[in-house]
Design a protein around this motif. Sequence first.
Motif, short mmCIF file in Angstrom:
data_model
loop_
_atom_site.label_atom_id
_atom_site.label_comp_id
_atom_site.label_asym_id
_atom_site.label_seq_id
_atom_site.Cartn_x
_atom_site.Cartn_y
_atom_site.Cartn_z
N LEU A 217 41.32 48.47 37.11
CA LEU A 217 41.94 48.29 38.04
C LEU A 217 42.67 46.86 38.12
CD1 LEU A 217 43.10 48.87 40.92
CD2 LEU A 217 40.97 47.66 41.74
N ILE A 218 42.20 45.87 37.72
CA ILE A 218 42.73 44.57 37.47
C ILE A 218 43.65 44.51 36.36
CG2 ILE A 218 42.17 42.03 36.65
CD1 ILE A 218 39.62 42.35 38.05
N ARG A 219 43.44 45.14 35.31
CA ARG A 219 44.33 45.37 34.16
C ARG A 219 45.67 46.07 34.73
NH1 ARG A 219 46.64 48.57 30.96
NH2 ARG A 219 45.57 50.44 31.66
N ARG A 220 45.65 47.04 35.54
CA ARG A 220 46.74 47.78 36.03
C ARG A 220 47.36 46.94 36.96
NH1 ARG A 220 45.06 54.25 36.94
NH2 ARG A 220 44.32 54.41 34.79
N LEU A 221 46.82 46.21 37.94
CA LEU A 221 47.39 45.46 38.81
C LEU A 221 48.18 44.31 38.03
CD1 LEU A 221 44.87 45.17 41.71
CD2 LEU A 221 47.13 46.24 41.68
N ARG A 222 47.52 43.75 37.36
CA ARG A 222 47.99 42.62 36.54
C ARG A 222 49.35 43.02 35.66
NH1 ARG A 222 44.26 38.04 35.94
NH2 ARG A 222 44.03 37.35 38.37
N ALA A 223 49.37 44.27 35.18
CA ALA A 223 50.41 44.78 34.56
C ALA A 223 51.59 44.82 35.27
CB ALA A 223 49.97 46.36 33.73
N TRP A 224 51.54 45.30 36.38
CA TRP A 224 52.52 45.22 37.53
C TRP A 224 52.88 43.87 38.14
CZ3 TRP A 224 51.28 44.97 42.98
CH2 TRP A 224 52.50 45.10 43.93
N ARG A 225 51.98 43.14 38.40
CA ARG A 225 52.13 41.70 38.97
C ARG A 225 51.39 40.74 38.09
NH1 ARG A 225 51.44 39.62 44.91
NH2 ARG A 225 51.77 37.47 44.42
N PRO A 226 51.76 40.28 37.10
CA PRO A 226 50.70 39.13 36.32
C PRO A 226 50.23 37.98 37.02
CG PRO A 226 52.90 39.73 35.04
CD PRO A 226 52.91 40.24 36.25
N ASP A 227 50.95 37.46 38.13
CA ASP A 227 50.59 36.36 38.66
C ASP A 227 49.48 36.74 39.97
OD1 ASP A 227 52.25 37.56 40.15
OD2 ASP A 227 53.20 35.78 41.03
N LEU A 228 49.20 37.98 39.96
CA LEU A 228 48.67 38.48 41.17
C LEU A 228 46.89 37.76 41.20
CD1 LEU A 228 48.22 40.36 43.61
CD2 LEU A 228 47.04 41.87 42.07
N PRO A 229 46.57 37.05 42.09
CA PRO A 229 45.13 36.55 42.32
C PRO A 229 44.17 37.59 42.46
CG PRO A 229 46.75 35.27 43.90
CD PRO A 229 47.43 36.49 43.36
N VAL A 230 43.00 37.51 42.14
CA VAL A 230 42.00 38.42 42.49
C VAL A 230 40.98 37.95 42.60
CG1 VAL A 230 40.69 40.44 41.27
CG2 VAL A 230 43.28 39.94 40.62
N VAL A 231 40.01 38.46 43.62
CA VAL A 231 38.56 38.29 43.92
C VAL A 231 37.95 39.37 43.72
CG1 VAL A 231 37.17 37.62 45.80
CG2 VAL A 231 39.13 36.28 45.68
N VAL A 232 36.92 39.34 42.97
CA VAL A 232 35.97 40.67 42.53
C VAL A 232 34.87 40.13 43.26
CG1 VAL A 232 34.97 41.94 40.71
CG2 VAL A 232 37.01 40.90 40.42
N MET A 233 34.31 41.39 43.99
CA MET A 233 32.85 41.42 44.78
C MET A 233 32.12 42.38 44.27
SD MET A 233 33.84 40.46 48.72
CE MET A 233 34.67 41.74 49.07
N THR A 234 30.89 42.26 43.58
CA THR A 234 30.26 43.40 42.90
C THR A 234 28.70 42.97 42.92
OG1 THR A 234 29.95 44.33 40.69
CG2 THR A 234 30.45 42.16 40.58
N GLY A 235 27.93 44.10 42.89
CA GLY A 235 26.55 43.85 42.99
C GLY A 235 26.03 43.96 41.57
N PHE A 236 26.77 44.28 40.57
CA PHE A 236 26.57 44.38 39.30
C PHE A 236 27.57 43.81 38.33
CE2 PHE A 236 24.94 48.04 41.38
CZ PHE A 236 23.75 47.96 41.14
N PRO A 237 27.55 42.20 38.31
CA PRO A 237 28.52 41.67 37.39
C PRO A 237 28.45 41.98 35.88
CG PRO A 237 26.69 40.23 38.08
CD PRO A 237 26.25 41.52 38.71
N PRO A 238 29.68 41.67 35.04
CA PRO A 238 29.42 42.11 33.79
C PRO A 238 28.74 41.03 33.10
CG PRO A 238 31.67 41.43 34.48
CD PRO A 238 30.72 41.48 35.64
N PRO A 239 27.97 41.37 31.91
CA PRO A 239 27.03 40.03 31.25
C PRO A 239 27.90 38.87 30.82
CG PRO A 239 26.85 42.31 30.32
CD PRO A 239 27.99 42.62 31.23
N ASP A 240 29.08 39.16 30.57
CA ASP A 240 30.24 37.86 30.17
C ASP A 240 30.77 37.19 31.39
OD1 ASP A 240 29.47 38.53 27.64
OD2 ASP A 240 31.47 39.85 27.38
N GLY A 241 30.22 37.75 32.51
CA GLY A 241 30.82 36.94 33.96
C GLY A 241 32.47 37.39 34.12
N ALA A 242 32.94 36.46 35.02
CA ALA A 242 34.56 36.52 34.92
C ALA A 242 35.29 36.72 33.92
CB ALA A 242 34.82 35.58 36.20
#
Length: 67
Positions: A9-34
Amino acid sequence: MPRLDGQELIRRLRAWRPDLPVVVMTGFPPPDGAGALQSGTAPLRLLTKPIALGLLVATLWAVAGRG
């Protein structure tokens, strides 16, 4: 999200609008973090549930460039 994960989702949104700020809320963060979710140079913050309301508000203000 049943058909689309957050990273895609982030990849697709940023392809449309590269300057889009994103806040991700998750219960299962990726091992490599943000860093695993970042695409481009626009702000991205990763919050892990449960999230204190004050932290959420402060993060939204910061990503919006107002904090």
